[in-house]
Scaffold this motif. Structure first.
Motif, PDB file in Angstrom:
ATOM      1  N   LYS A   1       2.457  -6.108  -8.436  1.00 25.50           N
ATOM      2  CA  LYS A   1       1.716  -6.550  -9.621  1.00 25.50           C
ATOM      3  C   LYS A   1       1.684  -5.473 -10.707  1.00 25.50           C
ATOM      4  N   PHE A   2       1.869  -4.218 -10.279  1.00 23.71           N
ATOM      5  CA  PHE A   2       1.830  -3.089 -11.215  1.00 23.71           C
ATOM      6  C   PHE A   2       3.207  -2.484 -11.433  1.00 23.71           C
ATOM      7  N   GLY A   3       4.237  -3.200 -11.001  1.00 25.11           N
ATOM      8  CA  GLY A   3       5.603  -2.750 -11.208  1.00 25.11           C
ATOM      9  C   GLY A   3       6.054  -1.642 -10.266  1.00 25.11           C
ATOM     10  N   ILE A   4       5.355  -1.496  -9.147  1.00 24.59           N
ATOM     11  CA  ILE A   4       5.701  -0.464  -8.168  1.00 24.59           C
ATOM     12  C   ILE A   4       6.336  -1.148  -6.959  1.00 24.59           C
ATOM     13  N   SER A   5       7.517  -0.696  -6.602  1.00 27.23           N
ATOM     14  CA  SER A   5       8.235  -1.271  -5.473  1.00 27.23           C
ATOM     15  C   SER A   5       7.859  -0.544  -4.182  1.00 27.23           C
ATOM     16  N   VAL A   6       7.348  -1.304  -3.219  1.00 25.94           N
ATOM     17  CA  VAL A   6       7.012  -0.765  -1.904  1.00 25.94           C
ATOM     18  C   VAL A   6       7.756  -1.602  -0.876  1.00 25.94           C
ATOM     19  N   HIS A   7       8.487  -0.928   0.005  1.00 22.24           N
ATOM     20  CA  HIS A   7       9.342  -1.585   0.987  1.00 22.24           C
ATOM     21  C   HIS A   7       8.671  -1.559   2.362  1.00 22.24           C
ATOM     22  N   TYR A   8       8.484  -2.750   2.984  1.00 20.78           N
ATOM     23  CA  TYR A   8       7.900  -2.807   4.323  1.00 20.78           C
ATOM     24  C   TYR A   8       8.955  -2.457   5.367  1.00 20.78           C
ATOM     25  N   CYS A   9       8.595  -1.594   6.302  1.00 17.08           N
ATOM     26  CA  CYS A   9       9.514  -1.162   7.362  1.00 17.08           C
ATOM     27  C   CYS A   9       8.886  -1.393   8.732  1.00 17.08           C
TER      28      CYS A   9
ATOM     29  N   GLU B   1      10.740  -0.218  11.469  1.00 25.67           N
ATOM     30  CA  GLU B   1      11.235   0.945  12.214  1.00 25.67           C
ATOM     31  C   GLU B   1      12.051   1.832  11.271  1.00 25.67           C
ATOM     32  N   SER B   2      12.462   2.989  11.758  1.00 27.44           N
ATOM     33  CA  SER B   2      13.128   3.967  10.898  1.00 27.44           C
ATOM     34  C   SER B   2      14.425   3.455  10.276  1.00 27.44           C
ATOM     35  N   SER B   3      15.119   2.539  10.951  1.00 24.28           N
ATOM     36  CA  SER B   3      16.376   2.028  10.376  1.00 24.28           C
ATOM     37  C   SER B   3      16.130   1.163   9.139  1.00 24.28           C
ATOM     38  N   ASP B   4      14.888   0.745   8.915  1.00 29.75           N
ATOM     39  CA  ASP B   4      14.536  -0.075   7.750  1.00 29.75           C
ATOM     40  C   ASP B   4      14.206   0.765   6.516  1.00 29.75           C
ATOM     41  N   VAL B   5      14.052   2.056   6.685  1.00 26.84           N
ATOM     42  CA  VAL B   5      13.609   2.941   5.604  1.00 26.84           C
ATOM     43  C   VAL B   5      14.649   2.996   4.485  1.00 26.84           C
ATOM     44  N   CYS B   6      14.153   3.000   3.258  1.00 24.25           N
ATOM     45  CA  CYS B   6      15.031   3.146   2.094  1.00 24.25           C
ATOM     46  C   CYS B   6      14.461   4.239   1.190  1.00 24.25           C
ATOM     47  N   ASP B   7      15.209   4.647   0.193  1.00 27.48           N
ATOM     48  CA  ASP B   7      14.698   5.624  -0.764  1.00 27.48           C
ATOM     49  C   ASP B   7      13.543   4.995  -1.525  1.00 27.48           C
ATOM     50  N   GLY B   8      12.574   5.779  -1.866  1.00 26.57           N
ATOM     51  CA  GLY B   8      11.398   5.276  -2.575  1.00 26.57           C
ATOM     52  C   GLY B   8      10.210   5.172  -1.641  1.00 26.57           C
ATOM     53  N   ILE B   9       9.335   4.222  -1.928  1.00 25.33           N
ATOM     54  CA  ILE B   9       8.092   4.062  -1.172  1.00 25.33           C
ATOM     55  C   ILE B   9       8.295   3.059  -0.051  1.00 25.33           C
ATOM     56  N   ASN B  10       7.958   3.465   1.158  1.00 26.15           N
ATOM     57  CA  ASN B  10       8.044   2.626   2.348  1.00 26.15           C
ATOM     58  C   ASN B  10       6.650   2.503   2.938  1.00 26.15           C
ATOM     59  N   ILE B  11       6.388   1.407   3.612  1.00 24.82           N
ATOM     60  CA  ILE B  11       5.092   1.223   4.258  1.00 24.82           C
ATOM     61  C   ILE B  11       5.281   0.572   5.613  1.00 24.82           C
ATOM     62  N   THR B  12       4.437   0.946   6.542  1.00 22.53           N
ATOM     63  CA  THR B  12       4.403   0.324   7.857  1.00 22.53           C
ATOM     64  C   THR B  12       2.976   0.410   8.365  1.00 22.53           C
ATOM     65  N   ASN B  13       2.729  -0.180   9.530  1.00 19.38           N
ATOM     66  CA  ASN B  13       1.384  -0.127  10.074  1.00 19.38           C
ATOM     67  C   ASN B  13       1.273   1.011  11.099  1.00 19.38           C
ATOM     68  N   TYR B  14       0.042   1.457  11.325  1.00 18.70           N
ATOM     69  CA  TYR B  14      -0.224   2.585  12.203  1.00 18.70           C
ATOM     70  C   TYR B  14       0.364   2.392  13.602  1.00 18.70           C
ATOM     71  N   GLU B  15       0.396   1.163  14.074  1.00 19.97           N
ATOM     72  CA  GLU B  15       0.886   0.894  15.425  1.00 19.97           C
ATOM     73  C   GLU B  15       2.368   1.210  15.583  1.00 19.97           C
ATOM     74  N   ARG B  16       3.072   1.392  14.498  1.00 27.76           N
ATOM     75  CA  ARG B  16       4.510   1.675  14.536  1.00 27.76           C
ATOM     76  C   ARG B  16       4.821   3.151  14.264  1.00 27.76           C
ATOM     77  N   LEU B  17       3.814   3.961  14.238  1.00 25.89           N
ATOM     78  CA  LEU B  17       3.960   5.382  13.920  1.00 25.89           C
ATOM     79  C   LEU B  17       5.063   6.067  14.722  1.00 25.89           C
ATOM     80  N   GLU B  18       5.143   5.783  16.010  1.00 26.42           N
ATOM     81  CA  GLU B  18       6.128   6.461  16.864  1.00 26.42           C
ATOM     82  C   GLU B  18       7.570   6.075  16.561  1.00 26.42           C
ATOM     83  N   LYS B  19       7.771   5.036  15.757  1.00 33.17           N
ATOM     84  CA  LYS B  19       9.121   4.584  15.406  1.00 33.17           C
ATOM     85  C   LYS B  19       9.702   5.338  14.205  1.00 33.17           C
TER      86      LYS B  19
END
Length: 129
Positions: A90-98, A100-118
């Motif tokens: 809504k504010f023009g900021i791109s956040v990518h949901y991941c 696991e680590s293979s989903d990570v991209c450059d920029g802002i990534n987000i995941t839930n605490y339960e996936r921390l070990e990934k």
């Protein structure tokens, strides 16, 4: 030593390790107090934003992450992760949901605490909790 001098010996200060950012680079949709908090947190480098409910913590953390640059990971509660992706857009900021680590991209990534070990946090420029 008088009492004022004694108190000065008790002052605890942590030097900033962050960076200064030109205030004009901050998203103009932020309120002034949000802009000030984001700029303060950027300068500190390691900071906690203890804002009350409804004061825009999601926007502030996303803007902080955007201005830090590089790969950033946000760890959030399960229900909040996908909501953050939507809110940031809504504010023009791109956040990518991941998931696991293979989903990570450059920029802002987000995941839930339960996936921390990934994830290996060494792969990121910054971490938001």
């Amino acid at each position: 030593m008088n009492y004022k001098q004694f108190l000065k010996t008790k002052v605890f200060s942590i030097p900033p390790v962050g960076k200064r950012v030109d205030p004009s680079l901050v998203n103009p949709q932020l309120f002034q107090f949000q802009r000030d908090i984001v700029l303060w947190a950027l300068q500190k480098g390691r900071a906690a934003i203890f804002a009350g409910t409804g004061l825009g913590k999601t926007l502030m953390q996303c803007e902080w992450a955007r201005l830090v640059g590089g790969r950033v990971i946000i760890f959030a509660p399960l229900a909040v992760s996908k909501q953050t992706v939507t809110e940031a857009a809504k504010f023009g900021i791109s956040v990518h949901y991941c998931a696991e680590s293979s989903d990570v991209c450059d920029g802002i990534n987000i995941t839930n605490y339960e996936r921390l070990e990934k994830f290996d946090i060494r792969d990121f420029n910054a971490v938001v909790l």
